[in-house]
Every structure is written in structure tokens, then in C-alpha cells.
Design a protein around this motif. Structure first.
Motif, PDB file in Angstrom:
ATOM      1  N   MET A   1       0.778  -1.189  -0.182  1.00  0.00           N
ATOM      2  CA  MET A   1      -0.093   0.079   0.041  1.00  0.00           C
ATOM      3  C   MET A   1       0.861   1.386  -0.143  1.00  0.00           C
ATOM      4  O   MET A   1       1.734   1.054   0.344  1.00  0.00           O
ATOM      5  CB  MET A   1      -0.813  -0.067   1.211  1.00  0.00           C
ATOM      6  CG  MET A   1      -1.860   1.231   1.251  1.00  0.00           C
ATOM      7  SD  MET A   1      -2.872   1.256   2.789  1.00  0.00           S
ATOM      8  CE  MET A   1      -3.803  -0.093   2.475  1.00  0.00           C
ATOM      9  N   VAL A   2       0.286   2.412  -0.501  1.00  0.00           N
ATOM     10  CA  VAL A   2       1.157   3.514  -0.636  1.00  0.00           C
ATOM     11  C   VAL A   2       1.120   4.260   0.722  1.00  0.00           C
ATOM     12  O   VAL A   2       0.134   4.459   1.307  1.00  0.00           O
ATOM     13  CB  VAL A   2       0.605   4.392  -1.624  1.00  0.00           C
ATOM     14  CG1 VAL A   2       1.192   5.724  -1.654  1.00  0.00           C
ATOM     15  CG2 VAL A   2       0.081   3.835  -3.004  1.00  0.00           C
ATOM     16  N   PRO A   3       2.294   4.479   1.467  1.00  0.00           N
ATOM     17  CA  PRO A   3       2.423   4.945   2.700  1.00  0.00           C
ATOM     18  C   PRO A   3       1.621   6.151   2.995  1.00  0.00           C
ATOM     19  O   PRO A   3       0.938   6.492   3.781  1.00  0.00           O
ATOM     20  CB  PRO A   3       3.921   4.993   2.948  1.00  0.00           C
ATOM     21  CG  PRO A   3       4.478   4.201   2.001  1.00  0.00           C
ATOM     22  CD  PRO A   3       3.514   4.198   0.490  1.00  0.00           C
ATOM     23  N   VAL A   4       1.649   7.068   1.893  1.00  0.00           N
ATOM     24  CA  VAL A   4       0.774   8.141   2.060  1.00  0.00           C
ATOM     25  C   VAL A   4      -0.594   8.378   2.150  1.00  0.00           C
ATOM     26  O   VAL A   4      -1.269   9.012   2.705  1.00  0.00           O
ATOM     27  CB  VAL A   4       1.255   9.232   1.023  1.00  0.00           C
ATOM     28  CG1 VAL A   4       0.659   8.950  -0.488  1.00  0.00           C
ATOM     29  CG2 VAL A   4       0.964  10.796   1.305  1.00  0.00           C
ATOM     30  N   VAL A   5      -1.307   7.025   1.565  1.00  0.00           N
ATOM     31  CA  VAL A   5      -2.565   6.892   1.850  1.00  0.00           C
ATOM     32  C   VAL A   5      -2.747   5.785   2.967  1.00  0.00           C
ATOM     33  O   VAL A   5      -3.983   6.040   3.278  1.00  0.00           O
ATOM     34  CB  VAL A   5      -3.049   6.109   0.447  1.00  0.00           C
ATOM     35  CG1 VAL A   5      -4.584   5.844   0.382  1.00  0.00           C
ATOM     36  CG2 VAL A   5      -2.759   7.196  -0.709  1.00  0.00           C
ATOM     37  N   GLU A   6      -1.888   5.021   3.497  1.00  0.00           N
ATOM     38  CA  GLU A   6      -2.186   4.349   4.369  1.00  0.00           C
ATOM     39  C   GLU A   6      -2.497   4.813   5.617  1.00  0.00           C
ATOM     40  O   GLU A   6      -3.710   4.248   6.272  1.00  0.00           O
ATOM     41  CB  GLU A   6      -0.727   3.551   4.779  1.00  0.00           C
ATOM     42  CG  GLU A   6      -1.229   2.395   5.750  1.00  0.00           C
ATOM     43  CD  GLU A   6       0.029   1.496   6.031  1.00  0.00           C
ATOM     44  OE1 GLU A   6       0.067   0.392   6.639  1.00  0.00           O
ATOM     45  OE2 GLU A   6       1.261   1.618   5.553  1.00  0.00           O
ATOM     46  N   THR A   7      -2.323   6.214   6.239  1.00  0.00           N
ATOM     47  CA  THR A   7      -2.700   6.619   7.097  1.00  0.00           C
ATOM     48  C   THR A   7      -4.307   7.122   7.216  1.00  0.00           C
ATOM     49  O   THR A   7      -5.065   6.945   8.030  1.00  0.00           O
ATOM     50  CB  THR A   7      -1.895   7.926   7.752  1.00  0.00           C
ATOM     51  OG1 THR A   7      -1.876   8.687   6.675  1.00  0.00           O
ATOM     52  CG2 THR A   7      -0.580   7.618   8.167  1.00  0.00           C
TER      53      THR A   7
ATOM     54  N   ARG B   1      -4.016  15.266  -4.060  1.00  0.00           N
ATOM     55  CA  ARG B   1      -5.361  14.361  -3.944  1.00  0.00           C
ATOM     56  C   ARG B   1      -5.383  13.830  -2.058  1.00  0.00           C
ATOM     57  O   ARG B   1      -6.421  13.824  -1.652  1.00  0.00           O
ATOM     58  CB  ARG B   1      -5.370  13.231  -4.616  1.00  0.00           C
ATOM     59  CG  ARG B   1      -6.609  12.328  -4.889  1.00  0.00           C
ATOM     60  CD  ARG B   1      -6.681  11.564  -5.807  1.00  0.00           C
ATOM     61  NE  ARG B   1      -7.092  12.325  -7.252  1.00  0.00           N
ATOM     62  CZ  ARG B   1      -6.398  12.626  -8.078  1.00  0.00           C
ATOM     63  NH1 ARG B   1      -5.133  12.424  -8.020  1.00  0.00           N
ATOM     64  NH2 ARG B   1      -6.901  13.139  -9.298  1.00  0.00           N
ATOM     65  N   VAL B   2      -4.175  13.346  -1.641  1.00  0.00           N
ATOM     66  CA  VAL B   2      -4.420  12.889  -0.303  1.00  0.00           C
ATOM     67  C   VAL B   2      -4.693  14.050   0.697  1.00  0.00           C
ATOM     68  O   VAL B   2      -5.437  13.853   1.543  1.00  0.00           O
ATOM     69  CB  VAL B   2      -2.786  12.363   0.068  1.00  0.00           C
ATOM     70  CG1 VAL B   2      -1.759  13.283   0.336  1.00  0.00           C
ATOM     71  CG2 VAL B   2      -2.991  11.411   1.116  1.00  0.00           C
ATOM     72  N   ALA B   3      -4.289  15.207   0.363  1.00  0.00           N
ATOM     73  CA  ALA B   3      -4.825  16.349   1.172  1.00  0.00           C
ATOM     74  C   ALA B   3      -6.268  16.668   1.106  1.00  0.00           C
ATOM     75  O   ALA B   3      -7.012  16.956   2.259  1.00  0.00           O
ATOM     76  CB  ALA B   3      -4.156  17.695   0.921  1.00  0.00           C
ATOM     77  N   VAL B   4      -6.740  16.304  -0.145  1.00  0.00           N
ATOM     78  CA  VAL B   4      -8.453  16.253  -0.258  1.00  0.00           C
ATOM     79  C   VAL B   4      -8.944  15.418   0.440  1.00  0.00           C
ATOM     80  O   VAL B   4     -10.116  15.644   0.992  1.00  0.00           O
ATOM     81  CB  VAL B   4      -8.618  16.546  -1.962  1.00  0.00           C
ATOM     82  CG1 VAL B   4     -10.014  16.574  -2.047  1.00  0.00           C
ATOM     83  CG2 VAL B   4      -7.878  17.797  -2.402  1.00  0.00           C
ATOM     84  N   LEU B   5      -8.520  14.015   0.353  1.00  0.00           N
ATOM     85  CA  LEU B   5      -9.173  13.109   1.049  1.00  0.00           C
ATOM     86  C   LEU B   5      -9.158  13.475   2.732  1.00  0.00           C
ATOM     87  O   LEU B   5     -10.108  13.071   3.267  1.00  0.00           O
ATOM     88  CB  LEU B   5      -8.315  11.706   0.881  1.00  0.00           C
ATOM     89  CG  LEU B   5      -8.325  11.285  -0.474  1.00  0.00           C
ATOM     90  CD1 LEU B   5      -7.254  10.045  -0.743  1.00  0.00           C
ATOM     91  CD2 LEU B   5      -9.948  10.634  -0.647  1.00  0.00           C
TER      92      LEU B   5
END
Length: 166
Positions: free
Chosen positions: A1-7, A122-126
Motif C-alpha cells: 500500500m502507498v504509505p501516504v494513503v495508508e494513514t 489528492r491525499v490532502a483533499v481526502l
């Protein structure tokens, strides 16, 4: 999994049960109730909360969004609200689980009437439009429940109605 998305995914998974508990308390005969004339009805707010995980699809699969381009779904029953939440939660988990690092770090923007409102990774928007947005409205719903004298379930710890540590 992509670490930046895992959290984000881990936190989302932790928040789904608390959101489910709140949605399970919606009194079926009060969907039209409003605490104030300017407020959303209980049904509207509940369906909005149930729909928030569905935002993951718009955020992951597209590069921009125009507010007002999607009609908010109406709530005809608590069963419909709960089913919407369960479907959207499963979809969000699947999309987040399979997101690439390139997609996660790619820019996403909100555009209104041709004007860019913001552009963020995108990760900040999530984080803001999925998680923080969910927390905000879930808190509102807990107040609606309190005003309707419905026992408020545990979210992060004891409420005046429930104590998981007792």
C-alpha cells in the motif's frame, strides 16, 4: 500500500464503526425534523453523512469537481440511509486500498463557475473533504440526536448515555 494513503485508510477504517453507530440511532419517524428553520432536516443531514464516503470515488477517479454538479440524494427511510453508507464505505475502502502513489500525490482541484477554488494534492483533499468533513457532520448529527432525546452512542469515549468503560 502507498504509505501516504495508508494513514488515511487506517483512520477511515477506524471511523466507520462510530459513524455506523450514529446512523443506527436515527429515529425513522423524525427524518423531516429540523432543529432550526435554516438547518438541514435529520434525513438530509443523515443522508449527507452516508454519502460522504462516496466522495472518495470523485476524488480518486477524477482531477476536479464542480460543486452543485451532483444532486444530493434524498432520504426516504433510515434503511436507505444505512444502505447508502455501507455501499459508500465499501467503495471508499476499495478505492483507497488500490490508489497508486502517483494518484495520491497528484493535484486535485475544485472549480466553480470556471474559477479554480483550490488545488491540492489528492491525499490532502481526502483528509479534508472525506475525513474532516465526515467528523464535522457526524458531530452535528450527535447534537440532533441529543435534541430529540435519542441516546447518543459512543464515538471516542463515554457519552452521557453510554460508557464503554463501565
Amino acid at each position: 500500500m502507498v504509505p501516504v494513503v495508508e494513514t488515511i485508510l487506517t483512520e477511515f477504517r477506524e471511523e466507520v464503526p462510530a459513524t455506523r453507530r450514529i446512523l443506527e440511532r436515527i429515529p425513522p419517524d423524525k427524518l423531516a425534523w429540523k432543529p432550526h428553520q435554516k438547518s438541514r432536516s435529520l434525513g438530509e443531514l443523515s443522508m449527507h453523512i452516508a454519502s460522504i464516503p462516496g466522495m472518495a470515488e470523485r476524488i480518486v477517479k477524477s482531477d476536479e469537481f464542480t460543486p452543485g454538479s451532483i444532486q444530493p440524494p434524498s432520504a426516504n427511510s433510515v434503511e436507505e440511509i444505512r444502505a447508502t453508507f455501507e455501499t459508500n464505505a465499501r467503495t471508499a475502502e476499495e478505492l483507497l486500498s488500490n490508489m497508486t502513489e502517483q494518484t495520491a500525490l497528484g493535484n486535485w482541484r475544485m472549480v466553480f463557475k470556471g474559477k479554480e477554488i483550490f488545488r491540492k494534492p489528492r491525499v490532502a483533499v481526502l483528509r479534508t473533504n472525506l475525513l474532516n468533513h465526515l467528523y464535522h457532520h457526524r458531530g452535528q448529527l450527535s447534537v440532533y440526536l441529543r435534541l430529540l432525546d435519542v441516546p447518543v452512542p459512543v464515538v471516542y469515549g463515554p457519552t452521557a448515555d453510554e460508557n464503554p468503560f463501565a
